[in-house]
Design an enzyme around this catalytic site. Structure first.
Site, short mmCIF file in Angstrom:
data_model
loop_
_atom_site.label_atom_id
_atom_site.label_comp_id
_atom_site.label_asym_id
_atom_site.label_seq_id
_atom_site.Cartn_x
_atom_site.Cartn_y
_atom_site.Cartn_z
N CYS A 338 -18.01 -8.67 -15.99
CA CYS A 338 -16.79 -8.41 -16.75
C CYS A 338 -15.73 -7.69 -15.92
O CYS A 338 -15.43 -6.50 -16.14
CB CYS A 338 -17.14 -7.60 -17.99
SG CYS A 338 -18.37 -8.47 -18.95
N TYR A 367 -23.80 -8.07 5.00
CA TYR A 367 -23.04 -7.39 3.95
C TYR A 367 -23.03 -8.20 2.65
O TYR A 367 -22.09 -8.15 1.87
CB TYR A 367 -21.61 -7.08 4.42
CG TYR A 367 -21.59 -6.37 5.76
CD1 TYR A 367 -22.04 -5.06 5.86
CD2 TYR A 367 -21.19 -7.03 6.94
CE1 TYR A 367 -22.06 -4.42 7.10
CE2 TYR A 367 -21.22 -6.39 8.17
CZ TYR A 367 -21.66 -5.08 8.24
OH TYR A 367 -21.68 -4.44 9.45
N1 LLP Z 1 -21.55 0.19 14.38
C1 LLP Z 1 -20.90 1.00 13.52
C2 LLP Z 1 -20.72 2.41 13.85
C3 LLP Z 1 -20.39 0.45 12.33
O1 LLP Z 1 -19.71 1.23 11.49
C4 LLP Z 1 -20.58 -0.93 12.04
C5 LLP Z 1 -20.08 -1.51 10.80
C6 LLP Z 1 -21.29 -1.71 12.96
C7 LLP Z 1 -21.75 -1.11 14.13
C8 LLP Z 1 -21.59 -3.16 12.76
O2 LLP Z 1 -20.43 -3.93 12.70
P1 LLP Z 1 -20.50 -5.55 12.69
O3 LLP Z 1 -21.01 -6.01 14.04
O4 LLP Z 1 -21.40 -5.96 11.59
O5 LLP Z 1 -19.10 -5.96 12.44
N2 LLP Z 1 -18.85 -4.36 4.56
C9 LLP Z 1 -17.89 -4.89 5.49
C10 LLP Z 1 -18.19 -4.51 6.90
C11 LLP Z 1 -18.29 -3.02 7.11
C12 LLP Z 1 -18.72 -2.66 8.50
C13 LLP Z 1 -19.07 -1.23 8.59
N3 LLP Z 1 -19.46 -0.84 9.89
C14 LLP Z 1 -17.82 -6.40 5.32
O6 LLP Z 1 -18.49 -6.93 4.42
O7 LLP Z 1 -17.07 -7.06 6.02
#
Ligand code: LLP
Length: 404
Positions: A338, A367
């Site tokens: 909702c 995610y």
């Molecule tokens: N290292 C640190 C310190 C981080 O904060 C993050 C992600 C990563 C590595 C990994 O990043 P990646 O390679 O996955 O881009 N919920 C959001 C993404 C938030 C990311 C948070 N930090 C989404 O669904 O796009």
């Protein structure tokens, strides 16, 4: 993942069969794809031989983590829960790095006890806290300091972390002060400069800028960092036609940066390892004619996959069975929750659908489940892994009984 005779398959297993057996909504991962992503990542960065720490927040499934560990990766964690899970999945403490702006005494205490590779501190207060705890334990703790390089990652503002208005890391000035401070500390051993400017980065230019900042700053510190942790953020092609980050180009930039440095690179990728290995299979409950458009009401909702509601993120939606119907329709795919933001996508000229048909939401391995919730008191979906054409249940569907 492909179609055979118009039917969608995950590693040679028919998605329809999986939906019938396991019910929907259903998260389904392909081992082959995860392995491919890891090998591709390693191959592109082979000249710098980095330590690759999988970012657990992107997908904290214990069995997937264990598979990732077997492929040689360590872990990047941001909470006590993630740290415990990484250890339980078999990842060795000396391949675990711990980031986050709000580490509590309990979390720091546990990380020290387990002797993880690095606690990447994000403030002066945190460093003082780590020092205090280390002192009472009579230990020397390996730490990193996370820099906020004030670099625009050119990505969604909600997932940018490296600009000065963001809460992450410390400013250059504080970084320099903290390097001086830790040099004198008896209980802290500064080993790492860490940085992470954001997520879903599609071009090497922001990384290039970030590296320039690091170069300048390292010269100023006149300190040898055993590790340089460059974080994650490598983007993927959600649209199936997007130009994505050229990892080789990024590697070349790092190779140049490393000349005369003798530092080991750490990466913390999440999305680029796991996102395109996962799909969410969902069934159409109703098709409803609106004033201007038809709504496809799915049995998956924003509680199962939050990214579209939270960031306006787009995930491709495709049918489990392609049909021969020439007439096409414009549809808005929504969930039963909702909230008006419980909407996945509006798609023009989609094949004509009917109630009970199955669809696939693509690239939800990162995610997806990790951001899921019980909003509207909806149980969390089941997760399965296809490995060598075998199906493994890697997380049972939550029962209503456990929630009520
Ligand atoms: N290292 C640190 C310190 C981080 O904060 C993050 C992600 C990563 C590595 C990994 O990043 P990646 O390679 O996955 O881009 N919920 C959001 C993404 C938030 C990311 C948070 N930090 C989404 O669904 O796009």
């Amino acid at each position: 993942m492909k179609y055979r005779k118009k039917n969608f398959l995950i590693e040679n297993v028919f998605a329809k069969k999986l939906a019938t057996k396991h019910a929907t909504p259903l998260y389904c991962y392909s081992y082959k794809k995860i392995k491919q992503n890891v090998l591709n990542f390693k191959e592109n960065f082979k000249n710098i031989n980095p330590l690759i720490c999988f970012s657990v927040k992107s997908n904290p499934n214990k069995i997937l983590l264990n598979e990732i560990k077997r492929l040689g990766l360590g872990a990047d964690v941001v909470s006590l829960g993630e740290l415990m899970l990484a250890l339980k999945s078999g990842i060795k403490a000396d391949k675990i790095v711990f980031s986050g702006v709000g580490k509590t005494v309990k979390e720091i205490d546990f990380a020290i006890k387990k002797k993880i590779l690095l606690i990447n501190a994000e403030s002066k207060s945190e460093i003082l806290n780590i020092e205090k705890i280390a002192k009472t334990k009579n230990k020397i703790v390996n730490i990193g300091i996370r820099l906020n390089p004030n670099t625009d990652a050119n990505t969604l503002s909600q997932i940018s972390t490296g600009k000065k208005e963001n809460k992450f890391g410390v400013s250059e000035k504080i970084f320099l002060d903290l390097v001086k401070y830790t040099k004198k500390s008896k209980n802290l051993k500064l080993k790492c400069l860490s940085v992470h400017i954001g997520s879903q980065i599609l071009n090497h230019k922001p990384y290039e800028k970030m590296i320039r900042v690091l170069n300048r700053l390292i010269k100023k510190t006149n300190f040898h960092f055993e590790y340089i942790d460059l974080g994650g953020g490598m983007g993927i092609d959600y649209k199936n036609n997007q130009k994505i980050l050229n990892l080789k180009k990024y590697s070349k930039i790092i190779e140049k940066f490393l000349k005369n440095k003798n530092s080991k690179i750490i990466f913390e990728p999440g999305r680029s390892i796991i996102a395109n290995s996962g799909v969410l299979i969902s069934k159409i409950i109703y098709i409803k004619e609106g004033y201007k458009k038809d709504f496809i009401i799915l049995d998956a909702a924003m509680n199962d996959l939050m990214r579209p509601a939270l960031y306006g993120a787009e995930h491709r939606i495709i049918p489990v069975k392609k049909n021969n119907n020439k007439s096409k329709k414009d549809y808005e795919f929504v969930g039963p929750v909702c909230e008006s933001t419980d909407k996945f996508s509006t798609i023009r000229n989609f094949q004509k659908l009917k109630e009970n048909d199955l669809i696939v939401i693509c690239d939800v391995g990162a995610y997806g489940m990790s951001l899921s919730s019980n909003y509207n008191l909806r149980p969390k979906a089941k997760e399965i892994l296809i490995k060598n054409s075998k199906t493994l249940v890697i997380n049972k569907r939550q029962t209503l009984k456990s929630l009520i």
